[in-house]
Design an enzyme around this catalytic site. Structure first.
Site, mmCIF file in Angstrom:
data_model
loop_
_atom_site.group_PDB
_atom_site.id
_atom_site.type_symbol
_atom_site.label_atom_id
_atom_site.label_comp_id
_atom_site.label_asym_id
_atom_site.label_seq_id
_atom_site.Cartn_x
_atom_site.Cartn_y
_atom_site.Cartn_z
ATOM 1 N N TYR A 1 0.793 -1.222 0.000
ATOM 2 C CA TYR A 1 0.000 0.000 0.000
ATOM 3 C C TYR A 1 0.834 1.286 0.000
ATOM 4 C CZ TYR A 1 -3.633 -3.369 1.018
ATOM 5 O OH TYR A 1 -4.472 -4.444 0.940
ATOM 6 N N HIS B 1 -7.559 1.472 1.149
ATOM 7 C CA HIS B 1 -7.354 0.066 1.500
ATOM 8 C C HIS B 1 -6.288 -0.186 2.570
ATOM 9 C CE1 HIS B 1 -7.832 -4.127 1.026
ATOM 10 N NE2 HIS B 1 -7.987 -4.183 -0.275
ATOM 11 N N SER C 1 -12.000 -11.841 -4.800
ATOM 12 C CA SER C 1 -12.238 -11.817 -3.359
ATOM 13 C C SER C 1 -13.708 -12.092 -3.073
ATOM 14 C CB SER C 1 -11.860 -10.452 -2.778
ATOM 15 O OG SER C 1 -11.954 -10.464 -1.375
#
Length: 677
Positions: free
Chosen positions: A156, A392, A605
């Site tokens: 990230y 996220h 997912s």
């Protein structure tokens, strides 16, 4: 009979619960005193008691206990966290063997032979693999979680592409039945009240602990999603969390017509504003932001991270701008009151809303009505479309969806509390001084964003023929069934299988994030090849058996992954350990096969929710798909994304092949006579 440990734990819980009235009526016990005694018992009785004690702490109060005793339990979260096991470092030989197995379906025999030689060299006793493994094991002994900091940085904070489309997921909520400003603001007010209700559980540490397979899960992500924000940096971003300080955030940010407002959501006595009070405040915001010619300052957050970092530093040179940006960053969350998008037909409405949640529709529409670095942004449009987009880095999807489930249920409750007749101050409008340089940064961000918006292809498909009840009735894991359908759809489209990523939760471990379930397996390849085989000897019974074996293989890999024994994070750890030790990069990680294994054409997912919603996200590679799904009892919600700039991918085409794959697999299961099994 209860064990001694369990009786001790329960006795201690009663003692702590009655501390204020029974033990020391004059002084009472503060939370620290309770925790000191708890820790003493944990120390003398060991880990078994600590787990029983956690169960007692998490239990609902019985009649003999005062409910107020559960209203705040300082230290409860920390106690729960400390009882969780540490993430293991898997055995090196095990990971290398499983890595070779995972490569078999996706690379040629010649490439596999070459990689086997590299693996043999890497695994030699006393060689580089063993040295890196020992380094990882030392790291695991010194840290709470050997992976979590590395993962946060590499996945990230050091990721330089825009968070919009490339990182931040969106959630499409069911369409609301309001069609005007009043309905929009009333729903927004109720939603904010639901957020604050959830926040109370986090603040008081009374959030119910979640379990998976009877094991408690790490709850840390819940404590990272409110009052937090990502901050751009020149090479690496950072996360600030204002929920942890002594002076906690009391406001949310509301955005309307690209204008930001600071809305205090608590009364002077600390009680949250009621729906009526919030509605009045939102009306004030609406009425003072009717002009639509304002510069969309929020659009800066959509840019490439390096470009945004430069613009951010430039923006903060001005004192007024700096104060406004800090107010946004410190807020509990952001609520975006969006303008309605152009009307579209019912069959593409949900797909349009998914795009709206992911990027806002571009500079002409609502993309400037955001601050994409904010962890949570709730989006409510005047036409009834609503959902959220989240940054996220602090959290995976399940905690976000659990929060959403709570809020959606809360919005359905009748309003019992009438607002006190106290005049509330005007919400503060956040001011920005737009210099020619900042104006230029905004124009560049608009251009880049509009290219991204045009490039993203999103398709939301509601598969109505059956839901998770059907595979369950066949004693097959619904997730394994859906993943196998994705394998079949991809194989039929392209004539080969690809590296497939499915997110597996590591929350059984302290500070656990995710590992990868590799859905493409030797077993899944055999099944998809058999389904359309021209060889007539491949009979239905054989296909049925191959389907069963493939779903069982997926289930086994999933179980292995959630217990910390998958291969992807371990391989990443070995690679990062090599970088940290300043040794030359092992050839294993420079191999073409490793690049193929990490190029996830299918990034998937499962994010199940009680609410009839679906999460969506962009592909992780230019020629790939991002596929998220929420299996309900009688239908399945899918969100499929691809890039228009890739001639080989098409979200609607993937949806078509996926629907056919699901139906064909059902026919296969139903057409196999049970007498022959």
């Amino acid at each position: 009979m209860l064990s001694l440990d369990l009786r001790l734990a329960f006795a201690l819980w009663v003692l702590c619960s009655h501390a204020e009235t029974s033990v020391c009526p004059q002084r009472g016990w503060d939370g620290d005193s309770q925790i000191q005694v708890i820790c003493y018992f944990v120390h003398i009785r060991g880990e078994v008691l600590s787990r029983h004690l956690l169960c007692a702490l998490q239990a609902r109060p019985y009649g003999l206990l005062k409910p107020t005793a559960l209203s705040k339990i300082p230290g409860r979260f920390q106690l729960h966290q400390e009882a969780l096991p540490h993430l293991p470092v898997p055995p090196l030989q095990q990971t290398l063997d499983r890595y070779l197995l995972a490569l078999q379906p996706i690379i040629s025999e010649e490439e596999l032979n070459h990689t086997q030689e590299l693996v043999a060299e890497f695994r030699k006793p006393g060689g580089v693999g063993e040295r890196l493994q020992k380094g990882l094991e030392r790291r695991a002994k010194k840290t709470e979680n050997w992976l979590s900091d590395w993962w946060l940085k590499t996945a990230y904070l050091e990721y330089r592409l825009p968070v919009v489309v490339h990182s931040s997921p969106g959630v499409v909520l069911p369409k609301q039945d309001f069609l005007d400003r009043q309905g929009q603001l009333r729903f927004a007010a109720k939603l904010i009240e639901g957020i604050l209700d959830f926040k109370t559980m986090i603040d008081n540490e009374t959030l119910p602990v979640e379990y998976l397979g009877g094991k408690p899960l790490c709850m840390n992500q819940y404590y990272q999603i409110l009052s937090s924000c990502r901050i751009p940096g020149p090479k690496r971003d950072s996360i600030v969390n204002y929920a942890k300080g002594k002076k906690q955030s009391r406001h949310i940010t509301v955005v309307h017509n690209f204008q930001f407002f600071e809305l205090d959501v608590y009364n002077s006595d600390g009680s949250p504003l009621t729906t009526d009070q919030l509605f009045i405040q939102l009306e004030k915001i609406w009425n003072t932001s009717l002009q639509t010619n304002k510069e969309p300052i929020g659009i800066l957050t959509t840019n490439h991270r390096n470009s945004w970092a430069k613009a951010y530093n430039n923006l903060l040179k001005d004192k007024t701008n700096k104060e406004s940006v800090r107010t946004i960053e410190k807020s509990i969350c952001t609520v975006c009151l969006d303008a309605p998008m152009p009307r579209v037909s019912e069959d593409i409405y949900k797909s349009r809303v998914a795009a709206q949640m992911l990027h806002g529709g571009g500079s002409r529409w609502n993309s400037g009505n955001r601050w994409f670095d904010k962890t949570l942004q709730f989006i409510i449009a005047e036409d009834g479309s609503c959902g959220l987009v989240y940054e996220h880095a602090p959290s995976e999807g399940p905690p976000i969806v659990a929060l959403l489930d709570h809020i959606v249920e809360y919005t359905k409750k009748p309003e019992l509390v009438r607002s006190p007749m106290i005049p509330l101050p005007m919400p503060k409008k956040l001011r920005f001084n737009i210099t020619p340089e900042i104006k230029n940064d905004i124009e560049k961000a608009k251009q880049n964003l509009n290219i991204m918006v045009e490039d993203l292809d999103v398709k939301v498909m509601v598969f109505h023929q059956f839901g998770k009840t059907f595979p369950k009735s066949e004693k097959i894991s619904p997730d394994a069934f859906i993943q196998l359908a994705l394998q079949l759809a991809y194989y039929r489209m392209y004539g080969h299988v690809c590296a497939t990523y499915e997110s597996a939760s590591l929350r059984m471990f302290r500070l656990g994030r995710t590992d990868t379930i590799r859905s493409t397996s030797v077993e899944s390849l055999k099944f998809v090849q058999s389904m359309d085989s021209p060889d007539k000897s491949v009979r239905i019974l054989k296909k049925w058996n191959l389907l069963r074996r493939a779903t069982q293989a997926h289930r086994q890999y999933t179980d292995m992954a959630i217990r910390g024994n998958a291969i992807d994070r371990h391989l990443l750890g070995l690679k990062l350990q090599a970088i940290e030790d300043l040794v030359s990069m092992p050839e294993l990680f420079m191999d073409t096969a490793y690049a193929v294994a990490m190029h996830f054409n299918l990034s998937t997912s499962q994010v199940p929710a009680k609410t009839d919603c679906v999460m969506c996200f962009g592909p992780v590679v230019p020629d790939g798909y991002g596929i998220c799904y929420n299996p309900m009892d009688e239908h399945i919600n899918f969100a499929i994304s691809a890039f228009n700039s890739c001639a080989d991918t098409n979200a609607a085409r993937m949806a078509h092949y996926l629907e056919k794959a699901l139906l064909d697999m059902r026919i296969l299961l139903q057409s196999t006579p049970k007498s022959k099994l």
